[in-house]
Design an enzyme around this catalytic site. Sequence first.
Site, mmCIF file in Angstrom:
data_model
loop_
_atom_site.group_PDB
_atom_site.id
_atom_site.type_symbol
_atom_site.label_atom_id
_atom_site.label_comp_id
_atom_site.label_asym_id
_atom_site.label_seq_id
_atom_site.Cartn_x
_atom_site.Cartn_y
_atom_site.Cartn_z
ATOM 1 N N THR A 196 3.731 25.168 -28.074
ATOM 2 C CA THR A 196 3.868 23.683 -28.672
ATOM 3 C C THR A 196 5.465 23.258 -28.535
ATOM 4 O OG1 THR A 196 2.127 24.319 -30.257
ATOM 5 C CG2 THR A 196 3.415 22.403 -30.608
ATOM 6 N N HIS A 252 5.970 22.222 -24.951
ATOM 7 C CA HIS A 252 5.509 20.851 -24.770
ATOM 8 C C HIS A 252 6.639 19.747 -25.360
ATOM 9 C CE1 HIS A 252 1.221 20.418 -23.489
ATOM 10 N NE2 HIS A 252 1.003 21.617 -23.946
#
Length: 346
Positions: free
Chosen positions: A43, A46
């Site tokens: 994450t 990202h």
Amino acid sequence: MTDQITAAFYRGDKTFEVMQIAPEAPAAGEVQIEVAYCGICGTDLHAYLGHMDQRIGFSRILGHEMSGRIAALGDGVDGWAIGDRVVVRPLDPGEDNPAIQRGHSHISHNLKFLGLDSQGAMQQLWNVPAFTLHRVPENVSLRDAALIEPLAVACHDVRLSGLKPGEDVLVIGGGPIGMLVAMVAKAAGGKVTISEINENRLALASKLGFDTMNPTKTDPVAEIMQKTGDKGADVIFEVSGVQPAVDLMTEVGATRARIVMVAIHAQKPQIDLFRFFWRELQLIGARVYEPEDYEKAIASIAAGEIDADAMITDIRPLAEINEAFDELGRNPTAMKSLLKISEQAL
Ligand SMILES: [Zn+2]
């Protein structure tokens, strides 16, 4: 208290700014943690790539896969002492809502994820609510403890699957989470095969003792059927987030197989619902973790069931955060990269 600490702010465009800032004292109900290590999550990657700018903005400190020691206590905090070795379960359920009322505060409708929706652990002193803490036993190093958060994801996934010893397990996707799911499933008695297209990850999976297959090089359905005496896999973890994996998961499921959806599918995939009907398959969503998954993750690391050395492929000081993210995005042999946040980290 220290006058200045180092913190890394995400500024957009694949850039962090490492700065000296004045730390804030912990508020009532909070503790201040001297962060030792912080892992880089998928994450976080990202976010670094700019996919979450709207959610996180341009002055966010990322980081939630951490370990550290308590440095200060806010008012009203009981049961914790300065120097305690801890990890944080980075979920703040927020205001009351139906999910909390039904006992599912980990997926509260108003869930705030620390390190995305508020400042995270890529700074030397981090203030968090005391209810997020879990204790790290003395025989677990703070380095290895940085794996507890992703390992708790894996423990949650395996728990919700209802895996029983001796069952055939297929893990689709051999990245960090897939590999940890495989380790937890194996420790629970599952016979685990990992499907993955990256040859480096396949090599690591074999080295760790898993059966592996590359679905671009063999017929994955035939291979699973052959391995399981034409029965199919009893439990399937979808950890890859791509359409071919969604096709595979329904094709190889045994009668009443449980399919656990771990991956984040950004696009709505096409799903063979006929197979769900025909074989009475079950689909189980699994998101983050509950306190018992953290306790299980901590116990598994303490018991030596998880090969932390195989998982941690890079450790750099916080000052090299830009290089660490850049490298993680490009290096096909990387699994888990840690940032060493405090110099005196053990
Ligand atoms: Zn994470």
